[in-house]
Design an enzyme around this catalytic site. Sequence first.
Site, PDB file in Angstrom:
ATOM      1  N   HIS A 106      -1.134  -2.114   8.465  1.00 43.06           N
ATOM      2  CA  HIS A 106      -0.385  -1.444   9.416  1.00 43.06           C
ATOM      3  C   HIS A 106      -1.026  -0.823  10.584  1.00 43.06           C
ATOM      4  CE1 HIS A 106       3.101  -0.839   6.192  1.00 43.06           C
ATOM      5  NE2 HIS A 106       2.836  -2.204   6.368  1.00 43.06           N
ATOM      6  N   SER A 174       5.851   3.582  -2.403  1.00 46.23           N
ATOM      7  CA  SER A 174       7.254   3.645  -2.915  1.00 46.23           C
ATOM      8  C   SER A 174       7.588   2.398  -3.253  1.00 46.23           C
ATOM      9  CB  SER A 174       7.837   4.657  -2.113  1.00 46.23           C
ATOM     10  OG  SER A 174       7.915   4.022  -0.826  1.00 46.23           O
ATOM     11  N   ASN A 198       0.630   6.160  -9.656  1.00 48.25           N
ATOM     12  CA  ASN A 198       1.534   7.004  -8.660  1.00 48.25           C
ATOM     13  C   ASN A 198       1.928   8.366  -9.072  1.00 48.25           C
ATOM     14  OD1 ASN A 198       2.439   5.925  -5.981  1.00 48.25           O
ATOM     15  ND2 ASN A 198       4.629   5.986  -6.820  1.00 48.25           N
TER      16      ASN A 198
HETATM   17  N1  APR Z   1      -0.660  11.046  -5.672  1.00 48.69           N
HETATM   18  C1  APR Z   1      -0.136   9.778  -5.928  1.00 48.69           C
HETATM   19  N2  APR Z   1       1.051   9.479  -5.370  1.00 48.69           N
HETATM   20  C2  APR Z   1       1.701  10.073  -4.718  1.00 48.69           C
HETATM   21  C3  APR Z   1       1.384  11.526  -4.316  1.00 48.69           C
HETATM   22  C4  APR Z   1       0.140  12.149  -4.936  1.00 48.69           C
HETATM   23  N3  APR Z   1      -0.295  13.042  -4.798  1.00 48.69           N
HETATM   24  N4  APR Z   1       2.317  12.013  -3.700  1.00 48.69           N
HETATM   25  C5  APR Z   1       3.413  11.222  -3.232  1.00 48.69           C
HETATM   26  N5  APR Z   1       2.941  10.127  -3.916  1.00 48.69           N
HETATM   27  C6  APR Z   1       3.725   8.614  -4.045  1.00 48.69           C
HETATM   28  C7  APR Z   1       5.287   8.954  -4.042  1.00 48.69           C
HETATM   29  O1  APR Z   1       5.798   9.157  -5.170  1.00 48.69           O
HETATM   30  C8  APR Z   1       5.539   7.996  -3.312  1.00 48.69           C
HETATM   31  O2  APR Z   1       5.827   6.741  -4.144  1.00 48.69           O
HETATM   32  O3  APR Z   1       3.325   8.186  -2.649  1.00 48.69           O
HETATM   33  C9  APR Z   1       4.491   7.377  -2.471  1.00 48.69           C
HETATM   34  C10 APR Z   1       4.650   7.722  -0.790  1.00 48.69           C
HETATM   35  O4  APR Z   1       6.068   6.690  -0.565  1.00 48.69           O
HETATM   36  P1  APR Z   1       6.271   6.516   0.853  1.00 48.69           P
HETATM   37  O5  APR Z   1       6.312   8.006   1.690  1.00 48.69           O
HETATM   38  O6  APR Z   1       7.432   5.440   1.191  1.00 48.69           O
HETATM   39  O7  APR Z   1       4.787   5.926   1.649  1.00 48.69           O
HETATM   40  P2  APR Z   1       4.468   4.139   1.516  1.00 48.69           P
HETATM   41  O8  APR Z   1       5.024   3.731   0.186  1.00 48.69           O
HETATM   42  O9  APR Z   1       3.109   4.458   1.950  1.00 48.69           O
HETATM   43  O10 APR Z   1       5.233   3.650   2.831  1.00 48.69           O
HETATM   44  C11 APR Z   1       4.971   2.484   3.132  1.00 48.69           C
HETATM   45  O11 APR Z   1       6.550   2.787   5.003  1.00 48.69           O
HETATM   46  O12 APR Z   1       7.040   3.860   7.034  1.00 48.69           O
HETATM   47  C12 APR Z   1       6.118   2.816   6.493  1.00 48.69           C
HETATM   48  O13 APR Z   1       4.672   1.995   7.776  1.00 48.69           O
HETATM   49  C13 APR Z   1       4.804   3.124   6.812  1.00 48.69           C
HETATM   50  O14 APR Z   1       2.866   2.385   5.510  1.00 48.69           O
HETATM   51  C14 APR Z   1       4.213   2.964   5.522  1.00 48.69           C
HETATM   52  C15 APR Z   1       5.311   2.351   4.727  1.00 48.69           C
END
Ligand code: APR
Length: 237
Positions: A106, A174, A198
Amino acid sequence: MQNIVILTGAGLSAESGLGTFRDKDGLWTKYDLNDVATPEGFARNPALVHEFYNARRANCLSASPNAAHDALARLQRAAPDRICLVTQNVDDLLERAGARDVVHMHGQLTRALCAGCGHGWDAPQVMAPTDPCPACARPATRPDVVWFGEYPYHMDRIDRTLMRADLFVAIGTSGNVYPAAGFVQQAAAAGAATLELNLDPSTTAGLFEGTRLGPASRIVPAWVDEVLAGNDGCQDR
Ligand code: APR
Protein backbone atom coordinates in the site's frame (compact mmCIF):
# COMPACT_ATOMS: atom_id res chain seq x y z
CA MET A 1 13.36 -23.37 7.58
CA GLN A 2 10.09 -23.29 5.62
CA ASN A 3 9.15 -20.61 3.08
CA ILE A 4 7.01 -18.27 5.17
CA VAL A 5 4.98 -15.33 3.82
CA ILE A 6 3.92 -12.92 6.55
CA LEU A 7 1.21 -10.33 5.86
CA THR A 8 0.93 -7.53 8.41
CA GLY A 9 -1.72 -4.88 9.02
CA ALA A 10 -2.30 -1.90 11.28
CA GLY A 11 -2.53 -4.13 14.38
CA LEU A 12 1.22 -4.77 14.12
CA SER A 13 1.90 -1.08 14.81
CA ALA A 14 -1.01 -0.45 17.20
CA GLU A 15 1.17 -0.88 20.31
CA SER A 16 3.66 1.58 18.85
CA GLY A 17 0.91 4.18 19.13
CA LEU A 18 -0.06 4.31 15.44
CA GLY A 19 -3.82 4.05 14.98
CA THR A 20 -5.61 1.18 13.32
CA PHE A 21 -8.44 1.93 10.89
CA ARG A 22 -11.50 -0.03 11.98
CA ASP A 23 -11.08 -0.54 15.70
CA LYS A 24 -12.85 1.68 18.21
CA ASP A 25 -11.31 5.20 17.74
CA GLY A 26 -9.74 3.96 14.49
CA LEU A 27 -8.73 6.42 11.76
CA TRP A 28 -11.88 5.72 9.75
CA THR A 29 -13.98 6.74 12.73
CA LYS A 30 -12.34 10.19 12.61
CA TYR A 31 -11.92 10.79 8.88
CA ASP A 32 -14.07 9.89 5.89
CA LEU A 33 -11.80 7.63 3.85
CA ASN A 34 -13.43 8.98 0.68
CA ASP A 35 -11.96 12.39 1.51
CA VAL A 36 -8.41 11.33 2.42
CA ALA A 37 -7.73 7.92 0.84
CA THR A 38 -9.13 8.07 -2.70
CA PRO A 39 -7.89 9.77 -5.91
CA GLU A 40 -11.25 11.60 -6.05
CA GLY A 41 -10.74 12.96 -2.54
CA PHE A 42 -7.25 14.15 -3.50
CA ALA A 43 -8.56 15.86 -6.63
CA ARG A 44 -11.29 17.58 -4.58
CA ASN A 45 -9.07 18.78 -1.73
CA PRO A 46 -5.33 18.01 -1.97
CA ALA A 47 -4.57 20.22 1.02
CA LEU A 48 -6.79 18.08 3.30
CA VAL A 49 -5.14 14.89 2.03
CA HIS A 50 -1.64 16.29 2.60
CA GLU A 51 -2.70 17.44 6.10
CA PHE A 52 -3.91 13.88 6.86
CA TYR A 53 -0.68 12.25 5.70
CA ASN A 54 1.54 14.95 7.24
CA ALA A 55 -0.07 14.11 10.61
CA ARG A 56 0.42 10.35 10.06
CA ARG A 57 4.05 10.96 8.95
CA ALA A 58 4.68 12.96 12.16
CA ASN A 59 3.07 10.22 14.31
CA CYS A 60 5.20 7.62 12.58
CA LEU A 61 8.38 9.63 13.13
CA SER A 62 7.68 9.91 16.86
CA ALA A 63 6.74 6.22 17.18
CA SER A 64 9.13 3.33 17.80
CA PRO A 65 9.06 -0.28 16.66
CA ASN A 66 7.50 -2.63 19.23
CA ALA A 67 8.50 -6.19 20.19
CA ALA A 68 6.50 -7.59 17.27
CA HIS A 69 8.45 -5.54 14.69
CA ASP A 70 11.70 -6.57 16.39
CA ALA A 71 10.71 -10.25 16.35
CA LEU A 72 9.83 -10.23 12.64
CA ALA A 73 13.15 -8.53 11.82
CA ARG A 74 14.93 -11.17 13.93
CA LEU A 75 13.13 -13.98 12.08
CA GLN A 76 14.01 -12.47 8.70
CA ARG A 77 17.68 -12.08 9.68
CA ALA A 78 17.79 -15.80 10.58
CA ALA A 79 16.61 -16.87 7.11
CA PRO A 80 16.42 -13.91 4.69
CA ASP A 81 15.76 -16.09 1.65
CA ARG A 82 12.86 -17.94 3.37
CA ILE A 83 10.93 -15.08 4.97
CA CYS A 84 8.88 -12.61 2.90
CA LEU A 85 7.48 -9.65 4.87
CA VAL A 86 4.45 -8.20 3.04
CA THR A 87 2.76 -5.27 4.73
CA GLN A 88 -0.39 -3.21 4.19
CA ASN A 89 1.13 -0.63 6.54
CA VAL A 90 2.66 2.56 5.23
CA ASP A 91 4.83 3.12 8.31
CA ASP A 92 8.55 2.27 8.36
CA LEU A 93 8.65 0.58 11.77
CA LEU A 94 9.67 -2.81 10.35
CA GLU A 95 12.63 -1.15 8.59
CA ARG A 96 13.53 0.73 11.77
CA ALA A 97 13.47 -2.63 13.60
CA GLY A 98 16.07 -3.88 11.12
CA ALA A 99 13.89 -5.65 8.53
CA ARG A 100 14.99 -5.44 4.89
CA ASP A 101 13.21 -5.57 1.57
CA VAL A 102 9.74 -5.12 3.17
CA VAL A 103 7.03 -5.43 0.49
CA HIS A 104 4.85 -2.34 1.03
CA MET A 105 1.80 -3.22 -1.08
CA HIS A 106 0.00 0.00 0.00
CA GLY A 107 3.01 2.28 -0.43
CA GLN A 108 4.97 4.21 2.18
CA LEU A 109 4.60 7.47 4.14
CA THR A 110 8.33 8.04 3.64
CA ARG A 111 7.90 8.28 -0.15
CA ALA A 112 6.37 10.95 -2.39
CA LEU A 113 5.04 10.58 -5.93
CA CYS A 114 4.31 13.02 -8.75
CA ALA A 115 0.73 12.56 -9.97
CA GLY A 116 1.86 14.24 -13.19
CA CYS A 117 4.94 12.31 -14.33
CA GLY A 118 5.10 9.36 -11.91
CA HIS A 119 8.50 10.36 -10.47
CA GLY A 120 9.09 9.08 -6.90
CA TRP A 121 11.37 10.43 -4.19
CA ASP A 122 11.91 10.41 -0.42
CA ALA A 123 9.08 12.46 1.07
CA PRO A 124 9.83 15.51 3.21
CA GLN A 125 8.19 15.43 6.64
CA VAL A 126 5.61 18.00 5.54
CA MET A 127 4.13 18.07 2.04
CA ALA A 128 1.84 20.65 0.42
CA PRO A 129 -0.15 20.73 -2.83
CA THR A 130 2.10 23.51 -4.16
CA ASP A 131 5.30 21.44 -3.82
CA PRO A 132 6.88 21.18 -7.28
CA CYS A 133 7.87 17.74 -8.53
CA PRO A 134 11.71 17.51 -8.49
CA ALA A 135 11.60 15.98 -12.00
CA CYS A 136 8.90 17.83 -13.93
CA ALA A 137 8.36 20.83 -11.62
CA ARG A 138 4.57 20.45 -11.79
CA PRO A 139 2.72 21.15 -8.49
CA ALA A 140 1.22 17.62 -8.60
CA THR A 141 2.91 15.91 -5.68
CA ARG A 142 1.10 13.32 -3.52
CA PRO A 143 2.00 10.82 -0.82
CA ASP A 144 3.22 7.56 -2.41
CA VAL A 145 0.39 5.65 -0.73
CA VAL A 146 -2.05 3.35 -2.57
CA TRP A 147 -5.60 4.68 -2.20
CA PHE A 148 -8.90 2.88 -2.48
CA GLY A 149 -9.62 2.21 -6.14
CA GLU A 150 -5.92 2.09 -6.99
CA TYR A 151 -3.96 -1.08 -7.70
CA PRO A 152 -1.61 -2.23 -4.90
CA TYR A 153 2.13 -2.41 -5.52
CA HIS A 154 4.24 -5.59 -5.97
CA MET A 155 1.32 -7.92 -6.71
CA ASP A 156 3.29 -10.11 -9.16
CA ARG A 157 5.99 -10.67 -6.55
CA ILE A 158 3.39 -11.35 -3.84
CA ASP A 159 1.60 -13.88 -6.06
CA ARG A 160 4.88 -15.67 -6.73
CA THR A 161 5.81 -15.88 -3.03
CA LEU A 162 2.31 -17.14 -2.10
CA MET A 163 2.65 -19.91 -4.70
CA ARG A 164 5.90 -21.04 -3.05
CA ALA A 165 4.81 -20.60 0.59
CA ASP A 166 4.86 -23.48 3.06
CA LEU A 167 3.24 -21.25 5.67
CA PHE A 168 1.17 -18.05 5.37
CA VAL A 169 0.78 -15.93 8.50
CA ALA A 170 -1.49 -12.86 8.82
CA ILE A 171 -0.73 -10.51 11.70
CA GLY A 172 -2.84 -7.56 12.90
CA THR A 173 -5.21 -7.23 9.97
CA SER A 174 -9.01 -7.29 9.98
CA GLY A 175 -9.32 -9.01 6.60
CA ASN A 176 -11.58 -6.28 5.24
CA VAL A 177 -9.54 -5.07 2.27
CA TYR A 178 -8.73 -7.05 -0.89
CA PRO A 179 -6.51 -8.24 -2.47
CA ALA A 180 -4.66 -8.70 0.88
CA ALA A 181 -7.69 -10.36 2.52
CA GLY A 182 -7.65 -13.02 -0.20
CA PHE A 183 -3.99 -14.04 0.27
CA VAL A 184 -4.95 -16.73 2.82
CA GLN A 185 -7.08 -18.55 0.23
CA GLN A 186 -4.39 -18.13 -2.45
CA ALA A 187 -1.75 -19.59 -0.12
CA ALA A 188 -3.99 -22.46 1.05
CA ALA A 189 -4.84 -23.34 -2.57
CA ALA A 190 -1.11 -23.59 -3.25
CA GLY A 191 -0.73 -26.01 -0.33
CA ALA A 192 0.48 -23.69 2.43
CA ALA A 193 -0.50 -23.99 6.08
CA THR A 194 -2.19 -20.83 7.35
CA LEU A 195 -2.09 -19.05 10.71
CA GLU A 196 -3.67 -15.84 12.01
CA LEU A 197 -2.12 -13.84 14.86
CA ASN A 198 -4.54 -11.09 15.89
CA LEU A 199 -6.02 -9.26 18.86
CA ASP A 200 -9.55 -10.28 17.80
CA PRO A 201 -10.67 -12.79 15.17
CA SER A 202 -10.61 -11.12 11.72
CA THR A 203 -13.49 -11.31 9.27
CA THR A 204 -11.52 -14.07 7.49
CA ALA A 205 -10.61 -15.97 10.69
CA GLY A 206 -12.57 -19.01 9.49
CA LEU A 207 -10.24 -19.40 6.51
CA PHE A 208 -7.14 -19.96 8.67
CA GLU A 209 -6.11 -23.40 9.98
CA GLY A 210 -4.54 -21.91 13.10
CA THR A 211 -5.48 -18.83 15.15
CA ARG A 212 -3.72 -17.21 18.06
CA LEU A 213 -5.33 -14.24 19.78
CA GLY A 214 -3.56 -11.60 21.80
CA PRO A 215 -1.52 -8.39 21.43
CA ALA A 216 1.10 -8.60 18.69
CA SER A 217 3.88 -7.50 21.03
CA ARG A 218 3.29 -10.70 23.03
CA ILE A 219 2.12 -13.36 20.55
CA VAL A 220 4.46 -12.50 17.65
CA PRO A 221 7.74 -12.85 19.59
CA ALA A 222 6.44 -16.13 21.10
CA TRP A 223 5.59 -17.44 17.62
CA VAL A 224 8.97 -16.34 16.20
CA ASP A 225 10.77 -18.12 19.05
CA GLU A 226 8.88 -21.32 18.21
CA VAL A 227 9.78 -21.09 14.52
CA LEU A 228 13.44 -20.35 15.27
CA ALA A 229 13.46 -23.37 17.62
CA GLY A 230 12.54 -25.52 14.63
CA ASN A 231 8.79 -25.95 15.20
CA ASP A 232 6.49 -25.52 12.22
CA GLY A 233 4.74 -22.76 14.16
CA CYS A 234 1.26 -23.24 12.73
CA GLN A 235 -0.72 -24.71 15.64
CA ASP A 236 -3.29 -22.84 17.68
CA ARG A 237 -2.10 -21.68 21.10
N1 APR B 1 -2.12 -6.72 18.28
C1 APR B 1 -2.59 -7.49 17.28
N2 APR B 1 -3.66 -7.15 16.51
C2 APR B 1 -4.24 -5.97 16.78
C3 APR B 1 -3.81 -5.11 17.82
C4 APR B 1 -2.69 -5.52 18.58
N3 APR B 1 -2.21 -4.78 19.58
N4 APR B 1 -4.63 -4.02 17.83
C5 APR B 1 -5.52 -4.20 16.84
N5 APR B 1 -5.31 -5.37 16.23
C6 APR B 1 -6.04 -5.95 15.10
C7 APR B 1 -7.54 -5.71 15.15
O1 APR B 1 -8.18 -6.77 15.86
C8 APR B 1 -7.91 -5.71 13.66
O2 APR B 1 -8.23 -7.02 13.23
O3 APR B 1 -5.59 -5.29 13.95
C9 APR B 1 -6.62 -5.26 12.96
C10 APR B 1 -6.70 -3.85 12.41
O4 APR B 1 -7.64 -3.87 11.37
P1 APR B 1 -7.81 -2.57 10.46
O5 APR B 1 -7.93 -1.37 11.34
O6 APR B 1 -8.90 -2.87 9.48
O7 APR B 1 -6.41 -2.44 9.68
P2 APR B 1 -5.92 -3.26 8.44
O8 APR B 1 -6.49 -4.63 8.43
O9 APR B 1 -4.45 -3.11 8.39
O10 APR B 1 -6.56 -2.43 7.21
C11 APR B 1 -6.20 -2.84 5.91
O11 APR B 1 -7.39 -0.95 5.00
O12 APR B 1 -7.91 1.25 5.22
C12 APR B 1 -7.14 0.37 4.52
O13 APR B 1 -5.09 0.83 3.48
C13 APR B 1 -5.67 0.66 4.73
O14 APR B 1 -3.86 -0.91 4.89
C14 APR B 1 -5.15 -0.59 5.40
C15 APR B 1 -6.16 -1.64 5.00
